[in-house]
Design a protein around this motif. Structure first.
Motif, PDB file in Angstrom:
ATOM      1  N   VAL A  81      13.779 -10.052  28.949  1.00  0.00           N
ATOM      2  CA  VAL A  81      13.160 -11.316  28.548  1.00  0.00           C
ATOM      3  C   VAL A  81      12.171 -11.060  27.420  1.00  0.00           C
ATOM      4  O   VAL A  81      11.335 -10.159  27.496  1.00  0.00           O
ATOM      5  CB  VAL A  81      12.434 -11.969  29.750  1.00  0.00           C
ATOM      6  N   HIS A  82      12.310 -11.850  26.371  1.00  0.00           N
ATOM      7  CA  HIS A  82      11.342 -11.815  25.277  1.00  0.00           C
ATOM      8  C   HIS A  82      11.339 -13.190  24.628  1.00  0.00           C
ATOM      9  O   HIS A  82      12.187 -14.026  24.940  1.00  0.00           O
ATOM     10  CB  HIS A  82      11.668 -10.706  24.272  1.00  0.00           C
ATOM     11  N   ALA A  83      10.385 -13.420  23.755  1.00  0.00           N
ATOM     12  CA  ALA A  83      10.295 -14.714  23.080  1.00  0.00           C
ATOM     13  C   ALA A  83       9.717 -14.524  21.689  1.00  0.00           C
ATOM     14  O   ALA A  83       8.885 -13.640  21.472  1.00  0.00           O
ATOM     15  CB  ALA A  83       9.402 -15.660  23.879  1.00  0.00           C
ATOM     16  N   ALA A  84      10.182 -15.343  20.753  1.00  0.00           N
ATOM     17  CA  ALA A  84       9.574 -15.408  19.428  1.00  0.00           C
ATOM     18  C   ALA A  84       8.595 -16.567  19.462  1.00  0.00           C
ATOM     19  O   ALA A  84       8.964 -17.687  19.819  1.00  0.00           O
ATOM     20  CB  ALA A  84      10.638 -15.624  18.357  1.00  0.00           C
ATOM     21  N   ILE A  85       7.339 -16.291  19.122  1.00  0.00           N
ATOM     22  CA  ILE A  85       6.284 -17.287  19.258  1.00  0.00           C
ATOM     23  C   ILE A  85       5.420 -17.286  18.002  1.00  0.00           C
ATOM     24  O   ILE A  85       4.949 -16.235  17.562  1.00  0.00           O
ATOM     25  CB  ILE A  85       5.402 -16.983  20.484  1.00  0.00           C
ATOM     26  N   SER A  86       5.200 -18.470  17.454  1.00  0.00           N
ATOM     27  CA  SER A  86       4.284 -18.606  16.320  1.00  0.00           C
ATOM     28  C   SER A  86       2.854 -18.496  16.829  1.00  0.00           C
ATOM     29  O   SER A  86       2.525 -19.037  17.883  1.00  0.00           O
ATOM     30  CB  SER A  86       4.466 -19.963  15.631  1.00  0.00           C
ATOM     31  N   VAL A  87       2.028 -17.785  16.089  1.00  0.00           N
ATOM     32  CA  VAL A  87       0.613 -17.639  16.429  1.00  0.00           C
ATOM     33  C   VAL A  87      -0.228 -18.003  15.209  1.00  0.00           C
ATOM     34  O   VAL A  87       0.224 -17.842  14.076  1.00  0.00           O
ATOM     35  CB  VAL A  87       0.276 -16.203  16.906  1.00  0.00           C
ATOM     36  N   PRO A  88      -1.442 -18.495  15.420  1.00  0.00           N
ATOM     37  CA  PRO A  88      -2.271 -18.913  14.287  1.00  0.00           C
ATOM     38  C   PRO A  88      -3.050 -17.777  13.625  1.00  0.00           C
ATOM     39  O   PRO A  88      -3.787 -18.019  12.678  1.00  0.00           O
ATOM     40  CB  PRO A  88      -3.230 -19.930  14.921  1.00  0.00           C
ATOM     41  N   VAL A  89      -2.893 -16.543  14.102  1.00  0.00           N
ATOM     42  CA  VAL A  89      -3.659 -15.418  13.552  1.00  0.00           C
ATOM     43  C   VAL A  89      -2.787 -14.601  12.598  1.00  0.00           C
ATOM     44  O   VAL A  89      -1.566 -14.675  12.635  1.00  0.00           O
ATOM     45  CB  VAL A  89      -4.247 -14.524  14.668  1.00  0.00           C
ATOM     46  N   SER A  90      -3.424 -13.808  11.775  1.00  0.00           N
ATOM     47  CA  SER A  90      -2.725 -13.018  10.761  1.00  0.00           C
ATOM     48  C   SER A  90      -2.061 -11.785  11.357  1.00  0.00           C
ATOM     49  O   SER A  90      -2.374 -11.363  12.474  1.00  0.00           O
ATOM     50  CB  SER A  90      -3.722 -12.564   9.688  1.00  0.00           C
ATOM     51  N   ALA A 109      11.724  -6.569   9.996  1.00  0.00           N
ATOM     52  CA  ALA A 109      12.578  -7.527   9.283  1.00  0.00           C
ATOM     53  C   ALA A 109      13.853  -7.633  10.106  1.00  0.00           C
ATOM     54  O   ALA A 109      14.552  -6.647  10.293  1.00  0.00           O
ATOM     55  CB  ALA A 109      12.868  -7.038   7.870  1.00  0.00           C
ATOM     56  N   ARG A 110      14.146  -8.794  10.617  1.00  0.00           N
ATOM     57  CA  ARG A 110      15.324  -9.000  11.455  1.00  0.00           C
ATOM     58  C   ARG A 110      16.532  -9.338  10.584  1.00  0.00           C
ATOM     59  O   ARG A 110      16.659 -10.454  10.100  1.00  0.00           O
ATOM     60  CB  ARG A 110      15.085 -10.104  12.482  1.00  0.00           C
ATOM     61  N   ASP A 111      17.375  -8.347  10.383  1.00  0.00           N
ATOM     62  CA  ASP A 111      18.633  -8.505   9.633  1.00  0.00           C
ATOM     63  C   ASP A 111      18.423  -9.146   8.269  1.00  0.00           C
ATOM     64  O   ASP A 111      19.297  -9.843   7.773  1.00  0.00           O
ATOM     65  CB  ASP A 111      19.650  -9.327  10.446  1.00  0.00           C
ATOM     66  N   GLY A 112      17.264  -8.948   7.685  1.00  0.00           N
ATOM     67  CA  GLY A 112      16.981  -9.524   6.378  1.00  0.00           C
ATOM     68  C   GLY A 112      16.810 -11.033   6.392  1.00  0.00           C
ATOM     69  O   GLY A 112      16.651 -11.643   5.341  1.00  0.00           O
ATOM     70  N   LEU A 113      16.846 -11.647   7.569  1.00  0.00           N
ATOM     71  CA  LEU A 113      16.729 -13.106   7.664  1.00  0.00           C
ATOM     72  C   LEU A 113      15.283 -13.577   7.685  1.00  0.00           C
ATOM     73  O   LEU A 113      14.936 -14.586   7.082  1.00  0.00           O
ATOM     74  CB  LEU A 113      17.433 -13.615   8.924  1.00  0.00           C
ATOM     75  N   PHE A 114      14.444 -12.860   8.439  1.00  0.00           N
ATOM     76  CA  PHE A 114      13.040 -13.246   8.572  1.00  0.00           C
ATOM     77  C   PHE A 114      12.254 -12.039   9.046  1.00  0.00           C
ATOM     78  O   PHE A 114      12.821 -11.057   9.520  1.00  0.00           O
ATOM     79  CB  PHE A 114      12.859 -14.424   9.542  1.00  0.00           C
ATOM     80  N   ASN A 115      10.940 -12.111   8.914  1.00  0.00           N
ATOM     81  CA  ASN A 115      10.046 -11.049   9.360  1.00  0.00           C
ATOM     82  C   ASN A 115       9.285 -11.505  10.592  1.00  0.00           C
ATOM     83  O   ASN A 115       9.057 -12.702  10.787  1.00  0.00           O
ATOM     84  CB  ASN A 115       9.057 -10.678   8.254  1.00  0.00           C
ATOM     85  N   LEU A 116       8.889 -10.552  11.410  1.00  0.00           N
ATOM     86  CA  LEU A 116       8.095 -10.825  12.604  1.00  0.00           C
ATOM     87  C   LEU A 116       7.339  -9.561  12.972  1.00  0.00           C
ATOM     88  O   LEU A 116       7.515  -8.517  12.355  1.00  0.00           O
ATOM     89  CB  LEU A 116       8.986 -11.295  13.757  1.00  0.00           C
ATOM     90  N   VAL A 117       6.511  -9.676  13.990  1.00  0.00           N
ATOM     91  CA  VAL A 117       5.774  -8.525  14.497  1.00  0.00           C
ATOM     92  C   VAL A 117       6.154  -8.323  15.960  1.00  0.00           C
ATOM     93  O   VAL A 117       5.972  -9.227  16.780  1.00  0.00           O
ATOM     94  CB  VAL A 117       4.242  -8.733  14.378  1.00  0.00           C
ATOM     95  N   LEU A 130       4.951 -14.424  15.304  1.00  0.00           N
ATOM     96  CA  LEU A 130       5.127 -14.910  13.947  1.00  0.00           C
ATOM     97  C   LEU A 130       3.817 -15.499  13.436  1.00  0.00           C
ATOM     98  O   LEU A 130       3.494 -16.657  13.731  1.00  0.00           O
ATOM     99  CB  LEU A 130       6.223 -15.982  13.912  1.00  0.00           C
ATOM    100  N   PRO A 131       3.040 -14.705  12.680  1.00  0.00           N
ATOM    101  CA  PRO A 131       1.860 -15.275  12.024  1.00  0.00           C
ATOM    102  C   PRO A 131       2.316 -16.392  11.076  1.00  0.00           C
ATOM    103  O   PRO A 131       3.508 -16.487  10.756  1.00  0.00           O
ATOM    104  CB  PRO A 131       1.274 -14.090  11.252  1.00  0.00           C
ATOM    105  N   PRO A 132       1.406 -17.238  10.601  1.00  0.00           N
ATOM    106  CA  PRO A 132       1.793 -18.406   9.798  1.00  0.00           C
ATOM    107  C   PRO A 132       2.784 -18.136   8.666  1.00  0.00           C
ATOM    108  O   PRO A 132       3.766 -18.862   8.521  1.00  0.00           O
ATOM    109  CB  PRO A 132       0.456 -18.935   9.277  1.00  0.00           C
ATOM    110  N   VAL A 133       2.578 -17.099   7.884  1.00  0.00           N
ATOM    111  CA  VAL A 133       3.492 -16.810   6.764  1.00  0.00           C
ATOM    112  C   VAL A 133       4.880 -16.459   7.293  1.00  0.00           C
ATOM    113  O   VAL A 133       5.894 -16.924   6.760  1.00  0.00           O
ATOM    114  CB  VAL A 133       2.929 -15.665   5.891  1.00  0.00           C
ATOM    115  N   MET A 134       4.942 -15.664   8.342  1.00  0.00           N
ATOM    116  CA  MET A 134       6.230 -15.275   8.912  1.00  0.00           C
ATOM    117  C   MET A 134       6.905 -16.451   9.618  1.00  0.00           C
ATOM    118  O   MET A 134       8.133 -16.565   9.622  1.00  0.00           O
ATOM    119  CB  MET A 134       6.057 -14.106   9.873  1.00  0.00           C
ATOM    120  N   ALA A 135       6.120 -17.326  10.216  1.00  0.00           N
ATOM    121  CA  ALA A 135       6.685 -18.497  10.899  1.00  0.00           C
ATOM    122  C   ALA A 135       7.428 -19.385   9.900  1.00  0.00           C
ATOM    123  O   ALA A 135       8.511 -19.901  10.206  1.00  0.00           O
ATOM    124  CB  ALA A 135       5.588 -19.285  11.602  1.00  0.00           C
TER     125      ALA A 135
END
Length: 161
Positions: A81-90, A109-117, A130-135
């Motif tokens: 179990v995991h989740a991709a979640i937008s967060v308001p911090v950098s 970088a997930r398959d060149g589609l988007f970035n996350l932490v 997903l900080p704001p820019v990554m979201a």
């Protein structure tokens, strides 16, 4: 849209407090399960994470009974179990908090589609934060038009194999 998820933790109260810091939200006890907490992001989507003591499991009820909790004396250390979640911090704030806690953190970088932490809660549970820019990049990559194009591309690759 996912409004809340649940995860387990060795130290639910501490994990809830760290997650509240990431969400700039708040924590309160989760009365249905002793020792559990709920983290409220206080965003317009009602985003929450319930943090249960490690070994907590949800079982279906019988007939018209609602789900209930039980404890597994031998829980697995990791989970799928995991989740991709937008967060308001950098990203820098995520990295600082993870380092303070001694938890793994890794920009990806997930398959060149988007970035996350990748943010590994207690080094056991992965949250893709997903900080704001990554979201913004995630939402663009996952737009209906882009998903349709990706599905067609993947269908073409599958048809060639």
């Amino acid at each position: 849209m996912i409004h809340h998820i649940s995860i387990s933790a060795k130290n639910p109260r501490h994990v809830a407090n760290v997650l509240a810091e990431l969400f700039q939200g708040s924590v309160m006890p989760f009365p249905p399960l002793e020792g559990a907490y709920v983290v409220m992001a206080k965003d317009k989507h009602g985003t929450m994470i319930e943090v249960y003591p490690l070994g907590s499991e949800i079982m279906p009820g019988q007939g018209l009974e609602e789900a209930s909790f039980c404890r597994n004396a031998h829980p697995y250390h990791f989970t799928s179990v995991h989740a991709a979640i937008s967060v308001p911090v950098s990203q820098a704030a995520l990295e600082t908090i993870a380092q303070r806690e001694g938890w793994r953190v890794l920009p990806c970088a997930r398959d060149g589609l988007f970035n996350l932490v990748e943010f590994w809660v207690e080094n056991r549970v992965m949250l893709e934060l997903l900080p704001p820019v990554m979201a913004k990049g995630y939402l663009q990559a996952m737009s209906p038009a882009n998903l349709e194009a990706l599905a067609q591309q993947l269908a073409g690759v599958a048809g060639r194999s």
